[in-house]
Structure formats: structure tokens, C-alpha cells
Write a protein that holds these residues in place. Structure first.
Motif, mmCIF file in Angstrom:
data_model
loop_
_atom_site.group_PDB
_atom_site.id
_atom_site.type_symbol
_atom_site.label_atom_id
_atom_site.label_comp_id
_atom_site.label_asym_id
_atom_site.label_seq_id
_atom_site.Cartn_x
_atom_site.Cartn_y
_atom_site.Cartn_z
ATOM 1 N N GLN A 1 -32.176 14.391 -65.823
ATOM 2 C CA GLN A 1 -32.158 13.137 -65.064
ATOM 3 C C GLN A 1 -31.948 13.417 -63.572
ATOM 4 O OE1 GLN A 1 -29.157 10.629 -66.749
ATOM 5 N NE2 GLN A 1 -30.273 10.353 -68.694
ATOM 6 N N ARG A 2 -32.710 12.703 -62.773
ATOM 7 C CA ARG A 2 -32.629 12.860 -61.317
ATOM 8 C C ARG A 2 -31.475 12.037 -60.772
ATOM 9 N NH1 ARG A 2 -37.501 11.387 -57.126
ATOM 10 N NH2 ARG A 2 -36.440 12.111 -55.203
ATOM 11 N N GLU A 3 -30.675 12.704 -59.991
ATOM 12 C CA GLU A 3 -29.514 12.011 -59.395
ATOM 13 C C GLU A 3 -29.980 11.065 -58.281
ATOM 14 O OE1 GLU A 3 -25.175 13.042 -57.382
ATOM 15 O OE2 GLU A 3 -26.639 14.617 -57.812
ATOM 16 N N ILE A 4 -29.484 9.839 -58.342
ATOM 17 C CA ILE A 4 -29.855 8.809 -57.347
ATOM 18 C C ILE A 4 -28.610 8.389 -56.569
ATOM 19 C CG2 ILE A 4 -30.840 6.505 -57.016
ATOM 20 C CD1 ILE A 4 -32.376 6.885 -59.599
ATOM 21 N N CYS A 5 -28.684 8.419 -55.240
ATOM 22 C CA CYS A 5 -27.576 7.979 -54.363
ATOM 23 C C CYS A 5 -27.974 6.664 -53.679
ATOM 24 C CB CYS A 5 -27.261 9.024 -53.297
ATOM 25 S SG CYS A 5 -26.748 10.625 -54.020
ATOM 26 N N THR A 6 -27.045 5.782 -53.603
ATOM 27 C CA THR A 6 -27.309 4.462 -52.985
ATOM 28 C C THR A 6 -26.197 4.090 -52.016
ATOM 29 O OG1 THR A 6 -26.181 3.333 -54.792
ATOM 30 C CG2 THR A 6 -28.574 3.660 -55.040
ATOM 31 N N ILE A 7 -26.504 3.127 -51.172
ATOM 32 C CA ILE A 7 -25.527 2.520 -50.254
ATOM 33 C C ILE A 7 -25.467 1.038 -50.580
ATOM 34 C CG2 ILE A 7 -24.980 1.939 -47.858
ATOM 35 C CD1 ILE A 7 -26.340 4.481 -47.013
ATOM 36 N N ARG A 8 -24.277 0.558 -50.813
ATOM 37 C CA ARG A 8 -24.093 -0.853 -51.114
ATOM 38 C C ARG A 8 -23.826 -1.619 -49.809
ATOM 39 N NH1 ARG A 8 -20.465 -1.294 -56.638
ATOM 40 N NH2 ARG A 8 -21.912 -0.111 -57.978
ATOM 41 N N THR A 9 -24.564 -2.718 -49.622
ATOM 42 C CA THR A 9 -24.408 -3.562 -48.429
ATOM 43 C C THR A 9 -24.175 -4.984 -48.903
ATOM 44 O OG1 THR A 9 -25.945 -2.127 -47.222
ATOM 45 C CG2 THR A 9 -25.470 -4.294 -46.270
ATOM 46 N N ARG A 10 -23.116 -5.610 -48.380
ATOM 47 C CA ARG A 10 -22.809 -6.982 -48.773
ATOM 48 C C ARG A 10 -23.463 -7.934 -47.781
ATOM 49 N NH1 ARG A 10 -19.233 -9.511 -51.960
ATOM 50 N NH2 ARG A 10 -18.247 -7.532 -52.493
ATOM 51 N N ARG A 11 -24.185 -8.825 -48.298
ATOM 52 C CA ARG A 11 -24.814 -9.866 -47.525
ATOM 53 C C ARG A 11 -24.348 -11.217 -48.064
ATOM 54 N NH1 ARG A 11 -31.117 -7.732 -47.102
ATOM 55 N NH2 ARG A 11 -30.627 -5.798 -45.955
ATOM 56 N N GLY A 12 -23.255 -11.625 -47.500
ATOM 57 C CA GLY A 12 -22.646 -12.859 -47.994
ATOM 58 C C GLY A 12 -22.043 -12.612 -49.360
ATOM 59 N N ALA A 13 -22.484 -13.400 -50.313
ATOM 60 C CA ALA A 13 -21.980 -13.245 -51.678
ATOM 61 C C ALA A 13 -22.798 -12.232 -52.470
ATOM 62 C CB ALA A 13 -21.966 -14.590 -52.395
ATOM 63 N N GLU A 14 -23.888 -11.703 -51.863
ATOM 64 C CA GLU A 14 -24.776 -10.788 -52.579
ATOM 65 C C GLU A 14 -24.542 -9.358 -52.131
ATOM 66 O OE1 GLU A 14 -29.572 -10.097 -53.312
ATOM 67 O OE2 GLU A 14 -28.859 -11.659 -51.928
ATOM 68 N N VAL A 15 -24.528 -8.417 -53.077
ATOM 69 C CA VAL A 15 -24.376 -6.977 -52.819
ATOM 70 C C VAL A 15 -25.719 -6.325 -53.063
ATOM 71 C CG1 VAL A 15 -23.201 -4.843 -53.409
ATOM 72 C CG2 VAL A 15 -21.936 -7.022 -53.449
ATOM 73 N N VAL A 16 -26.275 -5.655 -52.035
ATOM 74 C CA VAL A 16 -27.579 -5.006 -52.123
ATOM 75 C C VAL A 16 -27.400 -3.491 -52.107
ATOM 76 C CG1 VAL A 16 -29.843 -4.753 -51.057
ATOM 77 C CG2 VAL A 16 -28.653 -6.959 -50.960
ATOM 78 N N GLU A 17 -28.024 -2.754 -53.112
ATOM 79 C CA GLU A 17 -27.971 -1.303 -53.179
ATOM 80 C C GLU A 17 -29.259 -0.726 -52.610
ATOM 81 O OE1 GLU A 17 -27.178 0.073 -57.105
ATOM 82 O OE2 GLU A 17 -25.112 -0.686 -57.147
ATOM 83 N N THR A 18 -29.100 0.174 -51.629
ATOM 84 C CA THR A 18 -30.253 0.783 -50.972
ATOM 85 C C THR A 18 -30.255 2.275 -51.286
ATOM 86 O OG1 THR A 18 -30.099 -0.865 -49.207
ATOM 87 C CG2 THR A 18 -31.437 1.140 -48.800
ATOM 88 N N PRO A 19 -31.327 2.814 -51.962
ATOM 89 C CA PRO A 19 -31.374 4.271 -52.263
ATOM 90 C C PRO A 19 -31.456 5.085 -50.998
ATOM 91 C CG PRO A 19 -32.956 3.044 -53.589
ATOM 92 C CD PRO A 19 -32.485 2.094 -52.518
ATOM 93 N N ILE A 20 -30.707 6.235 -51.011
ATOM 94 C CA ILE A 20 -30.747 7.162 -49.893
ATOM 95 C C ILE A 20 -30.795 8.584 -50.444
ATOM 96 C CG2 ILE A 20 -29.485 5.600 -48.353
ATOM 97 C CD1 ILE A 20 -26.978 7.305 -48.909
ATOM 98 N N ALA A 21 -31.137 9.565 -49.609
ATOM 99 C CA ALA A 21 -31.165 10.975 -50.028
ATOM 100 C C ALA A 21 -29.757 11.466 -50.325
ATOM 101 C CB ALA A 21 -31.812 11.821 -48.954
ATOM 102 N N CYS A 22 -29.621 12.231 -51.464
ATOM 103 C CA CYS A 22 -28.297 12.777 -51.839
ATOM 104 C C CYS A 22 -28.074 14.102 -51.131
ATOM 105 C CB CYS A 22 -28.213 12.954 -53.353
ATOM 106 S SG CYS A 22 -28.396 11.434 -54.303
ATOM 107 N N ASN A 23 -26.880 14.326 -50.632
ATOM 108 C CA ASN A 23 -26.520 15.596 -49.993
ATOM 109 C C ASN A 23 -26.183 16.625 -51.073
ATOM 110 O OD1 ASN A 23 -26.867 14.464 -47.483
ATOM 111 N ND2 ASN A 23 -24.738 13.717 -47.418
#
Length: 285
Positions: A263-285
Motif C-alpha cells: 500500500q502506498r503511503e498517503i500524506c494529507t493536510i487538514r484545513t478547516r473552512r468554517g464547520a468543514e474540514v478539508v484534507e489536501t494530499p501532499i508529498a510525504c517526507n
């Protein structure tokens, strides 16, 4: 009184004469029966050629070592020679040779001698379309030295089959030829030899296709011979035996390992936009 005595005497003489006549008739009948038994019954015969002396394998048949005798027609062997022209053709003066040993007064038959001009070697044993092929044998594979020219054998091959996975079952033994005839054992083509002998090679009479098969089998494995009985007219079926079938073991189940893709490891950044939490994929170190 004298009359009675005379009458008795006359009757006695008559009875004695009658008895003598009966005895004479009986003796005459016995003599006739003895004469009838003494005269042998005529048996129809024919003149045939027989060996005058002992003839061995390879001896030349000549007019000096054969003779003609009367032979009962009811016991006439097949293939005997009745006339000199048949045994010694005038148009073919080439000699004949003995193929089977003959004792004195034994009938000379076609199967026991060669054709004019033929030798007693292997070529006289090969029919049209057949070839001679030598098979290497030893004590075990050669039936302990009991093989004779004229016998029939089955041929078994033992070895490994290339390209087939038999790592778990080892070698395989297979029946490759059945009922082939031996025409020579070592350098002996005379079937009258009675003593057991350990041979190094036996020569068989087979067709060209069988020659190729046995040559390939001999170069890739071991050949073993099995003697066939004289009166055995059965045809052997296809036989193949390996170690597992010999011991009655079932084939081992094949286990296939299933490997899952990593399985490929996936890294994300969580960003809160009001009441909604958005996960954005980013490159893993």
C-alpha cells in the motif's frame, strides 16, 4: 454181452475221432490268427531327406551329410524336402547352411536351413523392412542370463523427463516396446544353446521407427528387458510408474501464495473552512 462191449467200443472210438477233429480245427484257427498278426500292416511312406550325421549351427548342407529315407506320411513334418532339386537347386549352386542343430536321422526342414547363398548370420533372420538393433544389458536388465535367440521381450525405460516437474516423484519407468524378438545374444545367434550366460548386449529385430525410439531411450535413461512366455499372446497395455504411484501417495496440493501489493503511503493536510474540514494530499517526507 459182447455186443454191448462192441457197441461201447465203437461209440468211444467215434467220440475220440470227433475230439481229434475239433482239436485240429482249433489249432488251425490259432495258426491262421498267428500268421495274420505276424504280417505287419502296410503304412504309406514317402522318401525324405534327413541328416546323415550331427549337424551344428553354421555347418554347410552338402549331399554327403544328408540321405533319403522312408518316412510315414501320417507323421510327416511340415517343410521337409522330398526331392534333391528342392534341397540342391540345379539353377542355384550356392550352398545352404544350418540354422538349427540337427541330430542323425532328423528331417531336414526349410526352417532349419538357409536359402541358397544366404549365410547363417543375422541377415538371414531379418525379414523385409526389419532392422537389427543392439541393446546394452547386464545381469539385472538381461533376465539373469536366461535370454535366448528367438525369445520375445518387453522393453522398459527408466529415467527423468526433461521439462516436467517430477522433483517430488523422482524417476519414471515406462513400457516403450512390447513383444520384440531377439535374434542374437552377444555374438551368438544359435537358439539351441541351453546354458545360462550373462550377456552384455542383445540384438533385436525391429522396424526403423522402433530403432529411433530405442536409440533415444538408451541414450537418455536405462533399459530393462522382461521375458515374454512362448504361449503368451496377450498385448501389454500402456504402463507408466513413478515413485508416488508406486507407493500409493496422493499428489501434494499445490499452495499458491497470494502476495498483496504494498500500500502506498498517503500524506494529507487538514484545513478547516468554517464547520468543514478539508484534507489536501501532499508529498510525504
Amino acid at each position: 454181452m459182447r455186443a454191448v462191449f462192441g457197441l461201447v467200443l465203437i461209440v468211444g472210438i467215434g467220440l475220440a475221432g470227433f475230439a481229434v477233429m475239433m482239436v485240429q480245427d482249433f489249432l488251425a484257427q490259432q495258426a491262421q490268427m498267428a500268421e495274420a498278426q505276424a504280417v505287419p500292416e502296410a503304412v504309406p511312406t514317402k522318401m525324405v531327406y534327413v541328416a546323415k550325421s550331427q549337424l551344428k549351427y553354421g555347418d554347410e548342407i552338402t549331399k554327403s551329410n544328408v540321405r533319403r529315407i522312408e518316412w510315414p506320411e501320417a507323421a510327416m513334418p511340415e517343410g521337409v524336402f522330398f526331392e534333391e532339386a528342392a534341397l540342391f537347386p540345379e539353377n542355384d549352386p550356392r550352398p545352404r547352411y544350418v540354422l538349427r542343430a540337427m541330430e542323425p536321422n532328423e528331417a531336414v526342414m526349410e526352417v532349419k536351413v538357409t536359402q541358397p547363398g544366404e549365410d547363417a548370420g543375422l541377415t538371414s533372420r531379418l525379414v523385409k523392412g526389419m532392422r537389427a538393433f543392439a541393446i546394452k544389458v547386464d545381469v539385472a536388465s538381461g533376465v539373469s542370463g536366461f535370454l535366448r535367440p528367438g525369445d520375445r521381450v518387453d522393453v522398459y525405460w527408466t529415467g527423468r523427463v526433461d521439462g516436467v516437474d517430477r522433483a517430488s516423484s523422482g524417476e519414471v519407468t515406462k513400457l516403450i516396446e512390447t513383444g520384440i524378438q531377439l535374434i542374437a545374444v552377444d555374438q551368438m545367434a544359435n537358439g539351441d544353446h541351453s546354458e545360462a550366460m550373462i550377456a552384455r548386449t542383445v540384438t533385436v529385430a525391429i522396424n526403423p521407427q522402433q530403432v529411433a525410439s530405442l536409440a533415444q531411450a538408451q541414450s537418455t535413461g536405462r533399459l530393462s528387458l522382461s521375458l515374454v512366455g512362448n504361449l503368451d499372446d496377450t498385448v501389454a497395455e500402456a504402463i507408466e510408474v513413478d515413485q508416488r504411484s508406486l507407493l500409493g501417495l496422493a499428489d501434494a496440493p499445490q499452495i499458491q501464495e497470494k502476495r498483496e501489493a504494498p500500500q502506498r503511503e498517503i500524506c494529507t493536510i487538514r484545513t478547516r473552512r468554517g464547520a468543514e474540514v478539508v484534507e489536501t494530499p501532499i508529498a510525504c517526507n
